[in-house]
Design a protein around this motif. Structure first.
Motif, mmCIF file in Angstrom:
data_model
loop_
_atom_site.group_PDB
_atom_site.id
_atom_site.type_symbol
_atom_site.label_atom_id
_atom_site.label_comp_id
_atom_site.label_asym_id
_atom_site.label_seq_id
_atom_site.Cartn_x
_atom_site.Cartn_y
_atom_site.Cartn_z
ATOM 1 N N ARG A 118 0.828 -1.213 0.000
ATOM 2 C CA ARG A 118 0.000 0.000 0.000
ATOM 3 C C ARG A 118 0.864 1.265 0.000
ATOM 4 N NH1 ARG A 118 -5.273 -1.782 3.736
ATOM 5 N NH2 ARG A 118 -5.568 -3.766 2.653
ATOM 6 N N ARG A 119 1.999 1.231 0.699
ATOM 7 C CA ARG A 119 2.901 2.394 0.662
ATOM 8 C C ARG A 119 3.485 2.577 -0.745
ATOM 9 N NH1 ARG A 119 4.447 0.214 5.842
ATOM 10 N NH2 ARG A 119 3.763 1.618 7.521
ATOM 11 N N GLN A 168 0.830 4.074 -2.886
ATOM 12 C CA GLN A 168 0.658 5.496 -2.595
ATOM 13 C C GLN A 168 1.754 6.322 -3.262
ATOM 14 O OE1 GLN A 168 -1.895 7.008 -1.115
ATOM 15 N NE2 GLN A 168 -0.901 8.923 -1.666
ATOM 16 N N LYS A 193 1.086 6.543 -6.969
ATOM 17 C CA LYS A 193 0.030 7.524 -7.259
ATOM 18 C C LYS A 193 0.574 8.948 -7.192
ATOM 19 C CE LYS A 193 -4.077 7.024 -5.541
ATOM 20 N NZ LYS A 193 -5.171 6.810 -4.551
ATOM 21 N N GLU A 236 -3.607 0.429 -8.351
ATOM 22 C CA GLU A 236 -4.500 0.610 -7.195
ATOM 23 C C GLU A 236 -5.269 -0.669 -6.897
ATOM 24 O OE1 GLU A 236 -6.839 3.981 -6.174
ATOM 25 O OE2 GLU A 236 -5.996 5.193 -7.791
ATOM 26 N N LEU A 251 -6.489 0.561 0.389
ATOM 27 C CA LEU A 251 -5.380 1.491 0.216
ATOM 28 C C LEU A 251 -4.889 2.086 1.531
ATOM 29 C CD1 LEU A 251 -6.739 3.434 -2.906
ATOM 30 C CD2 LEU A 251 -5.167 1.498 -2.893
#
Length: 470
Positions: free
Chosen positions: A264-265, A268, A271, A289, A364
């Motif tokens: 998830r990091r 991120q 993104k 994602e 997320l």
């Protein structure tokens, strides 16, 4: 970045045919490097193939998309398109196949925690988690209504979300192996998908139902709700132990949470690179994602792919190279477009996506590692996009859109989707009130070879309006 004698070309979005030409330049030694289910190195587990391979096998929509031209993106597409084969291989090599449904994220963290331990040579077999929910893209990827028609035969027709394709896939017995275990979240989730789950329950020996509560923010209610979710997850653990023969320990769950948080990091950061600096297109960013749901049935290799993508993005940022112009129109996107061609279309017309709310916030957000593992996973569920009010979901998006100075927002509804029937208008009105920027709402049309003319015209007019406000 360089791998063997291969160097990524200048960053760009390229067509299906251009990827075919570019793939000829990739050394055979490099193709041999990438296998699913690591550390397995069997020849059958290679996945680095160009989009042409998957188009031949039915993913015809790939011919109309545009792709990032990096090696990391090629890994992404080969791996994602290979998921059906990967699930059948899992069965062939003795792994248990576990279908998780409805919650889009948290249940897979639990299953993958068991899979990590059960997959060791000491404990044998192992298991693989996947979300049949994600087969909602299959009718669009294959430009076919076969799965939707099958769902209609079984009682779920056009007046429901495209996620009904999962029901058709269960009935066909050919899009994934019949699961060894089905775990289905129900309650405060998608009404249409709850209907799908109810019919799936008639096709499989057993379903482990998991009650999903409505998200509440009051401290007293929250503690009660968290306790209920933890008890639900304890029942899931018991079933997984029966299935795998492995005692699930707190250490195994903690390891699974650390792995999920690492992914998830990475997501991120990717993104930030894509939305903040334009170093990746929106299509690949959306695929990343959604990889946080279950790692496309192999979270270890998927994490390695996302690490590769982030390394590529960081290198592009350091070199000042992007795939999308920084002066492109800055657009936010709410609800994942069932037809991925829409993202390519918007970028082709001089826009780039700078913020998104794809109803998967629960996959997320970072899981709290300071509390007991099941409580941490329960809390991540309670950050979910679909289990609260439309206003709460809109508030999540507004914060992201403000941070990226979005100039306009597209809300792509799901034709017939019960949770979206009025939600798009409510979310659109709230965003317009808060940000005072143009909003475009439309329902995504059923699978086809091209975007319908009416939707094209509406997008063109919307982008022209956004451009005129500069």
């Amino acid at each position: 970045m360089s791998w063997f004698d291969y160097q990524d070309p200048t960053p760009a979005r390229i067509t299906f045919d251009e990827w075919d030409d570019l793939f000829q330049q990739i050394p055979d030694e490099l193709i041999d490097q990438f296998h699913y289910f690591p550390p397995n190195q069997e020849a059958w587990s290679k996945y680095l193939f160009p989009p042409q391979v998957f188009a031949i096998y039915g993913a015809r929509h790939l011919r109309r998309l545009k792709f990032d031209n990096s090696l990391a993106a090629l890994r992404l597409w080969g791996f994602v398109q290979n998921e059906i084969e990967r699930l059948f291989r899992a069965r062939q090599v003795g792994k248990k196949v576990v279908a998780v449904m409805g919650d889009l994220g948290p249940l897979a963290v639990i299953v993958n925690s068991v899979a990590a331990r059960a997959g060791s040579s000491k404990d044998g077999g192992g298991c693989v988690a996947f979300y049949p929910d994600c087969w909602w893209w299959t009718p669009f990827a294959m430009e076919s209504k076969v799965l939707l028609d099958k769902a209609a035969e079984l009682g779920i027709g056009d007046a429901t979300c495209f996620s009904r394709a999962a029901l058709g896939a269960f009935a066909k017995h050919s899009y994934f192996p019949d699961p060894d275990l089905v775990i289905a979240a129900t309650g405060a989730s998608c009404d249409d998908y709850s209907g799908v789950e109810s019919l799936v329950a008639k096709m499989v020996p057993e379903v482990v139902w998991v009650e999903t509560p409505l998200r509440r923010v009051e401290p007293e209610a929250r503690e009660r709700v968290e306790r209920m979710v933890v008890e639900e997850y304890q029942r899931v653990l018991k079933k997984l132990e029966e299935l795998t023969g492995v005692k699930v320990t707190e250490a195994m769950l903690q390891q699974g949470i650390r792995r999920a948080n690492h992914l998830r990091r990475l997501t991120q950061r990717l993104k930030e690179l894509a939305y903040g600096y334009g170093v990746f297109p929106a299509l690949e960013t959306m695929v990343v994602e959604f990889g946080c749901l279950h790692g496309y049935s192999d979270i270890v290799e998927w994490t390695a792919i996302v690490e590769h993508l982030v390394q590529t993005g960081e290198a592009r940022l350091a070199a000042g190279k992007t795939v999308l112009a920084l002066d492109s129109l800055r657009i936010g996107w709410v609800t994942p477009p069932a037809d991925p061609l829409l993202l390519c279309y918007v970028e082709d017309r001089g826009a780039r996506i700078v913020a998104s709310e794809y109803v998967i916030n629960q996959a997320l957000s970072l899981i709290d590692e300071s509390v007991p593992p099941l409580l941490g996973i329960a809390r991540s569920l309670l950050t979910g996009s679909l289990i609260g009010t439309s206003r709460e979901r809109a508030e999540m998006f507004v914060t992201a859109a403000q941070g990226r100075r979005a100039e306009g927002v597209i809300v792509s509804g799901i034709l017939g989707g019960s949770h979206c029937a009025m939600e798009s208008r409510l979310i659109g009105d709230y965003i317009k009130q808060k940000l005072d920027i143009p909003i475009l709402e439309f329902d995504v049309a059923p699978p086809n070879k091209a975007i319908d003319r009416q939707t094209q015209t509406r997008i063109d007019a919307f982008l022209e309006l956004v451009r005129s406000r500069r």
